[in-house]
Design a protein around this motif. Structure first.
Motif, PDB file in Angstrom:
ATOM      1  N   SER A 126      -5.804   0.988  -1.965  1.00 36.42           N
ATOM      2  CA  SER A 126      -6.285   0.528  -0.660  1.00 36.42           C
ATOM      3  C   SER A 126      -6.973  -0.826  -0.709  1.00 36.42           C
ATOM      4  O   SER A 126      -7.019  -1.541   0.290  1.00 36.42           O
ATOM      5  CB  SER A 126      -7.265   1.553  -0.079  1.00 36.42           C
ATOM      6  OG  SER A 126      -6.605   2.754   0.180  1.00 36.42           O
ATOM      7  N   HIS A 130       0.832  -1.207   0.000  1.00 36.08           N
ATOM      8  CA  HIS A 130       0.000   0.000   0.000  1.00 36.08           C
ATOM      9  C   HIS A 130       0.868   1.259   0.000  1.00 36.08           C
ATOM     10  O   HIS A 130       0.574   2.227  -0.701  1.00 36.08           O
ATOM     11  CB  HIS A 130      -0.935  -0.007   1.218  1.00 36.08           C
ATOM     12  CG  HIS A 130      -1.807   1.204   1.292  1.00 36.08           C
ATOM     13  ND1 HIS A 130      -1.475   2.297   2.063  1.00 36.08           N
ATOM     14  CD2 HIS A 130      -2.972   1.500   0.690  1.00 36.08           C
ATOM     15  CE1 HIS A 130      -2.407   3.211   1.926  1.00 36.08           C
ATOM     16  NE2 HIS A 130      -3.339   2.751   1.100  1.00 36.08           N
ATOM     17  N   LEU A 178      -5.262  -4.090   0.577  1.00 35.03           N
ATOM     18  CA  LEU A 178      -5.118  -4.048   2.026  1.00 35.03           C
ATOM     19  C   LEU A 178      -6.454  -4.362   2.697  1.00 35.03           C
ATOM     20  O   LEU A 178      -6.513  -5.138   3.657  1.00 35.03           O
ATOM     21  CB  LEU A 178      -4.594  -2.674   2.464  1.00 35.03           C
ATOM     22  CG  LEU A 178      -4.355  -2.454   3.950  1.00 35.03           C
ATOM     23  CD1 LEU A 178      -3.352  -3.465   4.511  1.00 35.03           C
ATOM     24  CD2 LEU A 178      -3.872  -1.037   4.195  1.00 35.03           C
ATOM     25  N   CYS A 179      -7.537  -3.790   2.184  1.00 38.67           N
ATOM     26  CA  CYS A 179      -8.876  -4.057   2.737  1.00 38.67           C
ATOM     27  C   CYS A 179      -9.270  -5.516   2.524  1.00 38.67           C
ATOM     28  O   CYS A 179      -9.825  -6.152   3.431  1.00 38.67           O
ATOM     29  CB  CYS A 179      -9.907  -3.134   2.094  1.00 38.67           C
ATOM     30  SG  CYS A 179      -9.694  -1.392   2.523  1.00 38.67           S
ATOM     31  N   ASN A 213      -1.548  -7.278  -4.687  1.00 38.59           N
ATOM     32  CA  ASN A 213      -0.468  -6.456  -4.141  1.00 38.59           C
ATOM     33  C   ASN A 213       0.804  -6.628  -4.967  1.00 38.59           C
ATOM     34  O   ASN A 213       1.475  -5.653  -5.320  1.00 38.59           O
ATOM     35  CB  ASN A 213      -0.240  -6.865  -2.683  1.00 38.59           C
ATOM     36  CG  ASN A 213       0.460  -5.812  -1.867  1.00 38.59           C
ATOM     37  OD1 ASN A 213       0.170  -4.633  -1.991  1.00 38.59           O
ATOM     38  ND2 ASN A 213       1.372  -6.248  -1.026  1.00 38.59           N
TER      39      ASN A 213
END
Length: 131
Positions: A68, A62, A71-72, A112
């Motif tokens: 975002s 992130h 990560l969420c 990611n």
């Protein structure tokens, strides 16, 4: 940091193999289940090992790519895995919740990793244009 995402994805895959394949194997071969006993605490210890690695990789990603949603997604997956390990009795619901959480975490790490690489590629292109 790529190695953390890769390690976390491998951990998620190992967890899914454990949650899905091992019970089927043990049910199919009753003689083996007499020798292989995996304590319920295994899930808790595996989660306590995997969660910090996942968190470091996802937060680091992130910071690099600023998206975002991985990560969420990873946080939701770790939450489901925590519920499965600490709040649900062993059984079908626990397996479903834990595997769903593992899949979400694996997807978060895949995203990611891809976002990190696309971020690096864009930086390389910018440097190439300015040179």
């Amino acid at each position: 940091m790529d190695w953390l995402d890769r390690a976390a994805m491998a951990g998620s895959a190992a967890c899914m193999v454990h949650c899905l394949v091992l019970p089927i194997l043990l049910a199919a071969v009753p003689a083996v289940s007499a020798f292989i006993v995996i304590p319920e605490s295994f899930h808790r210890w595996a989660l306590l090992f995997a969660a910090p690695i996942a968190a470091i990789a996802l937060v680091g990603g992130h910071a690099r790519h600023a998206a975002s949603w991985p990560l969420c997604l990873g946080t939701a997956g770790l939450g489901l895995m925590t519920i499965g390990a600490f709040a649900l009795p062993e059984g079908g619901v626990e397996i479903t919740v834990t595997v769903t959480g593992g899949i979400l975490v694996a997807l978060a790490h895949t995203a990611n990793l891809r976002l990190r690489h696309s971020c690096g590629s864009l930086g390389d292109r910018s440097r190439a244009r300015s040179a």
